[in-house]
Design a protein around this motif. Structure first.
Motif, mmCIF file in Angstrom:
data_model
loop_
_atom_site.group_PDB
_atom_site.id
_atom_site.type_symbol
_atom_site.label_atom_id
_atom_site.label_comp_id
_atom_site.label_asym_id
_atom_site.label_seq_id
_atom_site.Cartn_x
_atom_site.Cartn_y
_atom_site.Cartn_z
ATOM 1 N N LEU A 265 -17.568 -1.835 -8.887
ATOM 2 C CA LEU A 265 -16.749 -2.676 -8.008
ATOM 3 C C LEU A 265 -15.358 -2.883 -8.612
ATOM 4 O O LEU A 265 -14.347 -2.841 -7.909
ATOM 5 N N MET A 266 -15.315 -3.100 -9.917
ATOM 6 C CA MET A 266 -14.011 -3.304 -10.577
ATOM 7 C C MET A 266 -13.137 -2.067 -10.423
ATOM 8 O O MET A 266 -11.951 -2.161 -10.158
ATOM 9 N N GLN A 267 -13.773 -0.918 -10.597
ATOM 10 C CA GLN A 267 -13.039 0.348 -10.467
ATOM 11 C C GLN A 267 -12.426 0.456 -9.068
ATOM 12 O O GLN A 267 -11.272 0.835 -8.917
ATOM 13 N N HIS A 268 -13.205 0.089 -8.054
ATOM 14 C CA HIS A 268 -12.686 0.208 -6.690
ATOM 15 C C HIS A 268 -11.659 -0.870 -6.363
ATOM 16 O O HIS A 268 -10.742 -0.640 -5.580
ATOM 17 N N LEU A 269 -11.789 -2.042 -6.978
ATOM 18 C CA LEU A 269 -10.776 -3.078 -6.762
ATOM 19 C C LEU A 269 -9.440 -2.646 -7.354
ATOM 20 O O LEU A 269 -8.386 -2.938 -6.810
ATOM 21 N N ARG A 270 -9.511 -1.916 -8.474
ATOM 22 C CA ARG A 270 -8.265 -1.448 -9.105
ATOM 23 C C ARG A 270 -7.537 -0.466 -8.191
ATOM 24 O O ARG A 270 -6.325 -0.542 -8.028
ATOM 25 N N THR A 271 -8.283 0.467 -7.584
ATOM 26 C CA THR A 271 -7.615 1.469 -6.753
ATOM 27 C C THR A 271 -7.403 0.961 -5.327
ATOM 28 O O THR A 271 -6.577 1.504 -4.605
ATOM 29 N N ARG B 216 -4.928 -14.443 0.111
ATOM 30 C CA ARG B 216 -4.401 -13.310 -0.659
ATOM 31 C C ARG B 216 -5.213 -13.062 -1.935
ATOM 32 O O ARG B 216 -4.671 -12.937 -3.025
ATOM 33 N N ARG B 217 -6.557 -13.025 -1.776
ATOM 34 C CA ARG B 217 -7.421 -12.653 -2.898
ATOM 35 C C ARG B 217 -8.243 -11.439 -2.501
ATOM 36 O O ARG B 217 -8.631 -11.300 -1.337
ATOM 37 N N ALA B 218 -8.515 -10.572 -3.478
ATOM 38 C CA ALA B 218 -9.255 -9.335 -3.218
ATOM 39 C C ALA B 218 -10.760 -9.621 -3.124
ATOM 40 O O ALA B 218 -11.244 -10.608 -3.683
ATOM 41 N N ALA B 219 -11.493 -8.732 -2.425
ATOM 42 C CA ALA B 219 -12.943 -8.872 -2.285
ATOM 43 C C ALA B 219 -13.546 -7.527 -1.899
ATOM 44 O O ALA B 219 -12.845 -6.637 -1.435
ATOM 45 N N VAL B 220 -14.874 -7.408 -2.125
ATOM 46 C CA VAL B 220 -15.589 -6.189 -1.755
ATOM 47 C C VAL B 220 -16.822 -6.573 -0.940
ATOM 48 O O VAL B 220 -17.489 -7.563 -1.248
ATOM 49 N N VAL B 221 -17.099 -5.785 0.107
ATOM 50 C CA VAL B 221 -18.370 -5.930 0.816
ATOM 51 C C VAL B 221 -19.204 -4.701 0.473
ATOM 52 O O VAL B 221 -18.741 -3.566 0.610
ATOM 53 N N VAL B 222 -20.433 -4.949 -0.020
ATOM 54 C CA VAL B 222 -21.337 -3.858 -0.372
ATOM 55 C C VAL B 222 -22.364 -3.724 0.749
ATOM 56 O O VAL B 222 -23.076 -4.680 1.044
ATOM 57 N N THR B 223 -22.403 -2.547 1.378
ATOM 58 C CA THR B 223 -23.330 -2.323 2.490
ATOM 59 C C THR B 223 -24.333 -1.239 2.120
ATOM 60 O O THR B 223 -23.946 -0.133 1.742
ATOM 61 N N ASP B 224 -25.615 -1.574 2.220
ATOM 62 C CA ASP B 224 -26.662 -0.568 2.053
ATOM 63 C C ASP B 224 -26.709 0.213 3.371
ATOM 64 O O ASP B 224 -27.091 -0.352 4.406
ATOM 65 N N VAL B 225 -26.317 1.483 3.329
ATOM 66 C CA VAL B 225 -26.178 2.206 4.594
ATOM 67 C C VAL B 225 -27.519 2.541 5.234
ATOM 68 O O VAL B 225 -27.590 2.803 6.423
ATOM 69 N N ALA B 226 -28.603 2.508 4.449
ATOM 70 C CA ALA B 226 -29.909 2.805 5.027
ATOM 71 C C ALA B 226 -30.433 1.620 5.837
ATOM 72 O O ALA B 226 -30.994 1.788 6.913
ATOM 73 N N THR B 227 -30.218 0.413 5.316
ATOM 74 C CA THR B 227 -30.790 -0.772 5.977
ATOM 75 C C THR B 227 -29.747 -1.617 6.699
ATOM 76 O O THR B 227 -30.101 -2.451 7.529
ATOM 77 N N GLY B 228 -28.482 -1.443 6.337
ATOM 78 C CA GLY B 228 -27.432 -2.277 6.925
ATOM 79 C C GLY B 228 -27.286 -3.601 6.187
ATOM 80 O O GLY B 228 -26.437 -4.414 6.534
ATOM 81 N N VAL C 169 -24.653 3.179 -1.097
ATOM 82 C CA VAL C 169 -23.964 2.006 -0.545
ATOM 83 C C VAL C 169 -22.548 2.384 -0.140
ATOM 84 O O VAL C 169 -21.961 3.332 -0.676
ATOM 85 N N PHE C 170 -22.033 1.629 0.818
ATOM 86 C CA PHE C 170 -20.635 1.766 1.167
ATOM 87 C C PHE C 170 -19.896 0.530 0.673
ATOM 88 O O PHE C 170 -20.322 -0.599 0.918
ATOM 89 N N LEU C 171 -18.821 0.776 -0.072
ATOM 90 C CA LEU C 171 -18.019 -0.333 -0.597
ATOM 91 C C LEU C 171 -16.780 -0.481 0.281
ATOM 92 O O LEU C 171 -15.956 0.433 0.354
ATOM 93 N N THR C 172 -16.684 -1.620 0.965
ATOM 94 C CA THR C 172 -15.475 -1.900 1.735
ATOM 95 C C THR C 172 -14.587 -2.769 0.850
ATOM 96 O O THR C 172 -14.938 -3.906 0.532
ATOM 97 N N VAL C 173 -13.488 -2.198 0.409
ATOM 98 C CA VAL C 173 -12.621 -2.891 -0.542
ATOM 99 C C VAL C 173 -11.457 -3.516 0.209
ATOM 100 O O VAL C 173 -10.758 -2.836 0.963
ATOM 101 N N ALA D 249 -13.458 -11.220 -5.608
ATOM 102 C CA ALA D 249 -12.962 -10.594 -6.841
ATOM 103 C C ALA D 249 -13.319 -11.423 -8.070
ATOM 104 O O ALA D 249 -13.668 -10.879 -9.116
ATOM 105 N N LYS D 250 -13.278 -12.732 -7.943
ATOM 106 C CA LYS D 250 -13.538 -13.591 -9.109
ATOM 107 C C LYS D 250 -15.010 -13.542 -9.523
ATOM 108 O O LYS D 250 -15.347 -13.921 -10.647
ATOM 109 N N ASN D 251 -15.892 -13.066 -8.650
ATOM 110 C CA ASN D 251 -17.323 -13.012 -8.969
ATOM 111 C C ASN D 251 -17.820 -11.612 -9.314
ATOM 112 O O ASN D 251 -19.010 -11.409 -9.519
ATOM 113 N N VAL D 252 -16.899 -10.659 -9.356
ATOM 114 C CA VAL D 252 -17.306 -9.263 -9.527
ATOM 115 C C VAL D 252 -18.054 -9.042 -10.846
ATOM 116 O O VAL D 252 -19.043 -8.317 -10.894
ATOM 117 N N ALA D 253 -17.598 -9.697 -11.903
ATOM 118 C CA ALA D 253 -18.178 -9.459 -13.232
ATOM 119 C C ALA D 253 -19.676 -9.757 -13.254
ATOM 120 O O ALA D 253 -20.419 -9.152 -14.024
#
Lengths: 264, 107
Positions: free
Chosen positions: A59-65, A28-40, A78-82, A47-51
């Protein structure tokens, strides 16, 4: 994160990212996957490493929403999968309404737990598919670690059980806190909670009478009205805060605009 | 049983760990009314089995077919579906919206 990016070109990295992601979800911890859509190419950011990430602010903005999105960045498109933890529902009261509430909430994707110290109510026969804890809230609730991704409802009608449970839910910042009872019952509850030292704004976070006003009569109908209100709180919280800001503050209940979301 | 988001990602992990070829499709952009929000996932294995959804069932068939290519080639693909693309893809969204779906191999 630098490691994650360097490893992004290696074989099996995507499986590693999936593993890390699934582990965070189980915890039950939040996380983001950052994908470069050109290269994959991808990197995983807990979440604890976002800073420490180059895209920290975004990333913080997207974790909030909690919203996934495409973004133009210094790194390119990039595509951010939150991923935020799946919502949970804790219901205090193994009552008739809860018997309908539990399966509806499960269908909506909530992990459901029922708490009721009254052993005549809290039986596996009455709740075949849900964990039921037959303990008082002061014993049952702390180990559940209810959090801001938890919806909390107090349904026993008994102040000895509901009041301490509500105090716990409010202290843990649950995204929804609701309590069963008429306006009159709630007025008495407000007096009791105020006498315990709770401030007005905190008490106002309790949704009572519980549920959307749809004229619900039967326990399953009341369960539908409760889950509808919880869904509104979950999905419209950000919009409502924004509109409250614009309006210079609105009533804590029922202020959410009834706007239909993208529907086919 | 209805698949939840976490079930889909767990399936992706366990299918891949079991040695299957696996692709993950993700809704990355939507315009107009779209049936599933950005971030929705569909996981596909090399036998064409799939779990999850990227639309209301309108374009899953096409995504699965593209995913089989992605599993074979290893190169990610960006797919776009909408009314305007009906001729190109032979499938479209009846709701009138447009969605962009990123398909990547789980390696």
């Amino acid at each position: 994160m630098q490691d994650g990016r360097e490893a992004a070109g290696e074989a099996s990295v995507k499986l590693e990212i999936l593993k890390a992601l699934n582990a965070e979800r189980v915890a039950r911890r939040a996380a983001v996957v950052v994908t470069d859509v050109a290269t994959g190419a991808q990197r995983f950011v807990a979440a604890k490493n976002v800073a420490a990430d180059p895209l920290a602010e975004l990333l913080m903005q997207h974790l909030r929403t909690g919203k996934s999105a495409m973004a133009e960045t210094a790194e390119g498109k990039v595509f951010l999968t939150v991923h935020v933890p799946p919502p949970r529902l804790v219901a205090v009261g193994a009552v008739h309404i809860s018997q309908a509430l539990a399966p509806i909430a499960q269908l909506l994707g909530y992990d459901v737990t029922i708490v009721d110290p009254r052993t005549a109510f809290a039986t596996p026969e009455r709740f075949p598919d849900v964990p039921v804890i037959a303990e008082w809230p002061d014993v049952a609730l702390p180990p559940l670690n209810v959090d801001r991704y938890t919806a909390f409802v107090a349904l026993t009608h008994d102040p000895k059980i509901d009041d301490p449970a509500l105090l716990h839910a409010l202290a843990r910042d649950c995204f929804y806190v609701g309590a069963l009872g008429s306006r009159k019952t709630h007025a008495r509850r407000v007096e009791r909670l105020a006498a315990q030292g709770l401030d007005e704004a905190t008490i106002a976070r309790i949704h009572a009478p519980i549920g959307l006003a749809i004229g619900a009569v039967s326990p399953p109908e009341i369960a539908v009205s409760i889950m509808a209100e919880i869904t509104a709180r979950l999905r419209q919280a950000g919009e409502r805060q924004a509109s409250e800001k614009q309006a210079g503050g609105a009533s804590p209940k029922g202020a959410a605009p009834a706007v239909a979301r993208a529907v086919p | 049983m209805l698949a939840r988001d976490e079930d889909i990602l767990e399936a992706a992990q366990s299918w891949r760990s079991a040695g299957k070829g696996v692709a993950l499709a993700t809704v990355v952009e939507t315009w107009g009314s779209a049936p599933r929000p950005v971030g929705s996932n569909l996981v596909i294995d090399d036998a064409g089995n799939f779990l999850g959804s990227v639309s209301g069932g309108c374009v899953e068939g096409a995504v699965v077919a593209e995913a089989l290519d992605v599993i074979e080639s290893g190169a990610p693909k960006m797919l776009e579906f909408g009314v305007a693309d009906e001729a190109a893809w032979k499938v479209g969204l009846s709701c009138g919206g447009t969605i962009r779906v990123f398909v990547e191999k789980v390696e």
